[in-house]
Motif scaffolding. Structure first.
Motif, PDB file in Angstrom:
ATOM      1  N   ASN A 103       0.842  -1.196   0.000  1.00 34.34           N
ATOM      2  CA  ASN A 103       0.000   0.000   0.000  1.00 34.34           C
ATOM      3  C   ASN A 103       0.880   1.249   0.000  1.00 34.34           C
ATOM      4  N   TYR A 104       0.610   2.188  -0.891  1.00 32.50           N
ATOM      5  CA  TYR A 104       1.454   3.378  -0.967  1.00 32.50           C
ATOM      6  C   TYR A 104       0.624   4.628  -1.248  1.00 32.50           C
ATOM      7  N   VAL A 105       1.221   5.780  -0.919  1.00 33.32           N
ATOM      8  CA  VAL A 105       0.630   7.092  -1.195  1.00 33.32           C
ATOM      9  C   VAL A 105       1.716   7.981  -1.777  1.00 33.32           C
ATOM     10  N   ILE A 106       1.393   8.711  -2.849  1.00 32.69           N
ATOM     11  CA  ILE A 106       2.310   9.687  -3.436  1.00 32.69           C
ATOM     12  C   ILE A 106       1.699  11.069  -3.272  1.00 32.69           C
ATOM     13  N   LEU A 107       2.479  12.009  -2.742  1.00 36.46           N
ATOM     14  CA  LEU A 107       2.008  13.381  -2.542  1.00 36.46           C
ATOM     15  C   LEU A 107       2.783  14.337  -3.438  1.00 36.46           C
ATOM     16  N   ASN A 108       2.089  15.282  -4.050  1.00 37.18           N
ATOM     17  CA  ASN A 108       2.700  16.388  -4.786  1.00 37.18           C
ATOM     18  C   ASN A 108       2.818  17.583  -3.856  1.00 37.18           C
ATOM     19  N   HIS A 109       4.002  18.197  -3.786  1.00 39.78           N
ATOM     20  CA  HIS A 109       4.215  19.357  -2.915  1.00 39.78           C
ATOM     21  C   HIS A 109       4.480  20.634  -3.708  1.00 39.78           C
ATOM     22  N   GLY A 110       4.410  20.555  -5.029  1.00 39.25           N
ATOM     23  CA  GLY A 110       4.706  21.722  -5.836  1.00 39.25           C
ATOM     24  C   GLY A 110       6.192  21.875  -6.063  1.00 39.25           C
ATOM     25  N   GLY A 111       6.574  22.641  -7.044  1.00 40.91           N
ATOM     26  CA  GLY A 111       7.989  22.851  -7.316  1.00 40.91           C
ATOM     27  C   GLY A 111       8.689  21.606  -7.799  1.00 40.91           C
ATOM     28  N   GLY A 112       7.950  20.659  -8.361  1.00 36.01           N
ATOM     29  CA  GLY A 112       8.556  19.429  -8.855  1.00 36.01           C
ATOM     30  C   GLY A 112       8.908  18.444  -7.757  1.00 36.01           C
ATOM     31  N   ILE A 113       8.377  18.651  -6.556  1.00 35.20           N
ATOM     32  CA  ILE A 113       8.735  17.809  -5.411  1.00 35.20           C
ATOM     33  C   ILE A 113       7.593  16.858  -5.085  1.00 35.20           C
ATOM     34  N   GLN A 114       7.930  15.581  -4.887  1.00 33.77           N
ATOM     35  CA  GLN A 114       6.978  14.571  -4.462  1.00 33.77           C
ATOM     36  C   GLN A 114       7.576  13.751  -3.322  1.00 33.77           C
ATOM     37  N   THR A 115       6.717  13.256  -2.461  1.00 33.23           N
ATOM     38  CA  THR A 115       7.138  12.300  -1.425  1.00 33.23           C
ATOM     39  C   THR A 115       6.329  11.025  -1.597  1.00 33.23           C
ATOM     40  N   PHE A 116       6.949   9.892  -1.238  1.00 30.42           N
ATOM     41  CA  PHE A 116       6.375   8.576  -1.479  1.00 30.42           C
ATOM     42  C   PHE A 116       6.392   7.799  -0.165  1.00 30.42           C
ATOM     43  N   TYR A 117       5.240   7.252   0.230  1.00 33.16           N
ATOM     44  CA  TYR A 117       5.113   6.509   1.485  1.00 33.16           C
ATOM     45  C   TYR A 117       4.567   5.117   1.149  1.00 33.16           C
ATOM     46  N   SER A 118       5.312   4.061   1.510  1.00 32.26           N
ATOM     47  CA  SER A 118       4.863   2.725   1.132  1.00 32.26           C
ATOM     48  C   SER A 118       5.040   1.731   2.274  1.00 32.26           C
ATOM     49  N   LYS A 119       4.653   0.464   1.998  1.00 35.89           N
ATOM     50  CA  LYS A 119       4.601  -0.650   2.969  1.00 35.89           C
ATOM     51  C   LYS A 119       3.498  -0.432   3.998  1.00 35.89           C
ATOM     52  N   LEU A 120       2.533   0.442   3.700  1.00 35.66           N
ATOM     53  CA  LEU A 120       1.521   0.838   4.686  1.00 35.66           C
ATOM     54  C   LEU A 120       0.578  -0.310   5.018  1.00 35.66           C
ATOM     55  N   PHE A 121       0.243  -0.385   6.301  1.00 36.24           N
ATOM     56  CA  PHE A 121      -0.777  -1.355   6.741  1.00 36.24           C
ATOM     57  C   PHE A 121      -2.138  -0.977   6.187  1.00 36.24           C
ATOM     58  N   GLY A 122      -2.422   0.312   6.138  1.00 37.90           N
ATOM     59  CA  GLY A 122      -3.682   0.814   5.602  1.00 37.90           C
ATOM     60  C   GLY A 122      -3.601   2.316   5.462  1.00 37.90           C
TER      61      GLY A 122
ATOM     62  N   HIS B  71       8.648   2.870   4.203  1.00 34.08           N
ATOM     63  CA  HIS B  71       9.623   3.163   3.146  1.00 34.08           C
ATOM     64  C   HIS B  71       9.279   4.538   2.589  1.00 34.08           C
ATOM     65  N   PHE B  72      10.218   5.482   2.750  1.00 35.93           N
ATOM     66  CA  PHE B  72       9.967   6.884   2.395  1.00 35.93           C
ATOM     67  C   PHE B  72      10.924   7.303   1.283  1.00 35.93           C
ATOM     68  N   ARG B  73      10.361   7.912   0.241  1.00 31.96           N
ATOM     69  CA  ARG B  73      11.179   8.405  -0.869  1.00 31.96           C
ATOM     70  C   ARG B  73      10.944   9.894  -1.071  1.00 31.96           C
ATOM     71  N   LEU B  74      11.945  10.551  -1.628  1.00 31.33           N
ATOM     72  CA  LEU B  74      11.854  11.958  -2.019  1.00 31.33           C
ATOM     73  C   LEU B  74      12.190  12.054  -3.500  1.00 31.33           C
ATOM     74  N   ILE B  75      11.264  12.585  -4.292  1.00 30.81           N
ATOM     75  CA  ILE B  75      11.460  12.717  -5.737  1.00 30.81           C
ATOM     76  C   ILE B  75      11.434  14.195  -6.095  1.00 30.81           C
ATOM     77  N   ILE B  76      12.504  14.657  -6.765  1.00 30.12           N
ATOM     78  CA  ILE B  76      12.587  16.059  -7.184  1.00 30.12           C
ATOM     79  C   ILE B  76      12.834  16.100  -8.677  1.00 30.12           C
ATOM     80  N   ASP B  77      11.945  16.762  -9.397  1.00 32.37           N
ATOM     81  CA  ASP B  77      12.031  16.858 -10.861  1.00 32.37           C
ATOM     82  C   ASP B  77      12.152  15.487 -11.504  1.00 32.37           C
ATOM     83  N   GLY B  78      11.421  14.494 -10.949  1.00 36.06           N
ATOM     84  CA  GLY B  78      11.395  13.155 -11.536  1.00 36.06           C
ATOM     85  C   GLY B  78      12.553  12.277 -11.151  1.00 36.06           C
ATOM     86  N   GLU B  79      13.481  12.751 -10.304  1.00 33.87           N
ATOM     87  CA  GLU B  79      14.638  11.957  -9.910  1.00 33.87           C
ATOM     88  C   GLU B  79      14.637  11.728  -8.406  1.00 33.87           C
TER      89      GLU B  79
END
Length: 509
Positions: free
Chosen positions: A427-446, A478-486
């Motif tokens: 289970n995962y959630v992707i958030l857009n924060h503007g400025g080409g920035i996204q955060t990714f949250y996964s392995k979620l129980f719910g 599991h937390f990721r940081l994506i900036i401008d697609g990288e």
């Protein structure tokens, strides 16, 4: 509490034209008791605690398979000047807004407290005046017949304990008073033995069902929620249906002729002392206004059919369930607000204005750590041996271990770009924060209840719960940081004191 109770009484009034014709008075009275419970008990906190211990999982939506979308806009930090601009433009207004919110909340609490004290003080004064009037004009009954009749009716109804029987020259209708030392007061005018038997049976039935206690609880609810008009409607409604349900309970055991005598006894003792507050006693007949309906219902009491009883129970469960749903909804907002305040306080201490800590992540304000009180990183960003596939792979985020069900908070305000699951990330959630920035949250129980794509979330909002879905060796975020697609090392977005790896780089994913 106020919202849940108002929902219950609102639905009851809305359905009253139908339910009053179908369901017995006992059902209406029971709904009133349930509404009082919603006003008095912290149902929202109880529901919130259960929701916290047993987090809910919504039906996951499968991802579209598209890579995270980048917004072609960047935030370019420029040393100390940009840091000061950020402080003045973002954090100073937020701090002022939080301070103003606290002031407003304090003013609201003060208004509520003053209102509650005025309401309680007025009713206490009325009660003292009421008690004084009764004590000054009440005398013991000199005859033995009423006392003997009282004892026989107590035995017949199974009422235990001492009940006094007194005469009062200032009342025109019999009444029951007293919570701990109950007393039945009779008017000085003569009452036939038949009428007296019915009167005593009626008042003892109120005592057996503890109707005076229900009125007191309704009064307490009125004190706590004095600002809510629904609670005052409830107090009046409970008083009416207490009488109607008492009549119904007695009439169900009577013949038609006995019911006629009972109705005549009510008419003979109409209450004319309207100046007294019925919150403190239970009269045989409160007023002329509802006498017609009362007599009609009493004369037409029938045994409740099984189908009607089942329908009545289902209606009670439905109304109660809707009240609980509203309580749970308000709890979620309250919890989120508390987390937001904590997030603001933590964020205030995480503003980095030193040039040597600037990095190329184009994030000029430090993010909120997503798992409160669990700041250890067990798998860092970079190349690692995959614990399941047993081969070197690039770890595109960080792993934060925590017990299953621990709330996961948003690192910064943003919009839900995607919510779903897959075999690797669970289970995962992707958030857009503007400025080409996204955060990714996964392995979620719910996920947080009601979270959906397109929702706007604030920093510190709960979006899910730590789990071990997908490919995982234990519960963690599991937390990721994506900036401008990288992908970017997520630790660059947090203050150094927020996390610790204890010098250990364990395999993750």
């Amino acid at each position: 509490m106020s919202i849940a109770g108002s929902v219950v009484i609102g639905l009851t009034l809305l359905l009253r034209p139908v339910t009053a014709k179908i369901f017995p008075a006992k059902w209406q009275y029971g709904i009133g008791k349930m509404a009082i419970a919603f006003y008095l008990l912290p149902v929202s906190l109880i529901v919130g605690k259960v929701s916290f211990v047993l987090p809910k999982t919504i039906t996951p939506r499968h991802p579209s398979g598209t890579p995270p979308m980048a917004i072609p806009e960047t935030l370019q930090p420029n040393g100390f000047v940009d840091a000061v601009d950020t402080l003045m433009e973002k954090h100073l207004p937020a701090a002022m807004e939080k301070h103003l919110s606290l002031e407003v909340m304090g003013a609201v609490l003060l208004i509520w407290f003053v209102g509650a004290m005025v309401f309680a003080g007025w009713h206490f004064y009325c009660y003292r005046r009421f008690s004084k009037r009764l004590l000054e004009n009440s005398i013991p009954i000199p005859e033995d017949m009423p006392a003997t009749l009282l004892s026989s009716r107590k035995a017949a109804l199974g009422v235990h304990g001492d009940v006094k029987l007194m005469l009062n020259h200032k009342i025109t209708s019999p009444m029951l008073v007293g919570l701990h030392r109950p007393m039945i007061l009779l008017p000085a005018s003569s009452i036939s033995e038949t009428d007296l038997k019915l009167v005593l049976t009626h008042e003892l039935m109120h005592l057996k069902r503890k109707d005076l206690w229900v009125k007191v609880l309704a009064l307490i609810a009125g004190t706590l929620h004095w600002f809510n008009p629904f609670v005052h409607v409830l107090r009046k409604d409970v008083s009416i249906w207490a009488e109607l349900s008492c009549d119904e309970a007695l009439a169900s055991e009577m013949s038609h002729e006995e019911r006629k005598h009972y109705g005549e006894a009510i008419l003979n003792t109409l209450d004319n002392h309207s100046g007294m507050n019925t919150a403190f006693y239970s009269p045989l007949c409160e007023s002329k206004k509802h006498i017609k309906r009362r007599l009609i219902r009493m004369l037409n009491v029938k045994k409740t059919k099984k189908s009607i009883a089942i329908l009545a129970v289902a209606a009670i469960l439905a109304i109660g369930g809707i009240g609980l749903a509203f309580a749970a909804s308000s709890t979620g907002n309250d919890i989120d607000n508390v987390i937001n305040v904590s997030a603001d306080e933590q964020n205030d201490s995480n503003i980095d204005v030193s040039a040597d800590k600037q990095n190329d992540s184009n994030i000029d304000v430090k993010y909120l750590w997503p798992v409160t009180r669990h700041n250890r990183i067990t798998a860092a960003y970079g190349n690692h041996m995959h614990p399941v596939k047993q081969e070197m792979m690039f770890h595109n985020g960080i792993d934060i271990p925590a017990p299953e069900g621990t709330p996961v908070l948003t690192a910064d305000k943003g919009t839900v770009a995607e919510i779903g699951d897959n075999e690797t990330d669970g289970n995962y959630v992707i958030l857009n924060h503007g400025g080409g920035i996204q955060t990714f949250y996964s392995k979620l129980f719910g996920f947080a209840e009601g979270l959906a794509q397109g929702d706007t979330v604030q920093q510190g909002d709960v979006i899910g719960y730590v789990g071990s879905t997908g490919v995982a060796t234990g519960p963690h975020l599991h937390f990721r940081l994506i900036i401008d697609g990288e992908y970017t090392d997520p630790t660059s977005a947090f203050a150094s004191e927020d996390w610790s790896d204890d010098g250990i780089r364990r395999p993750g994913f």
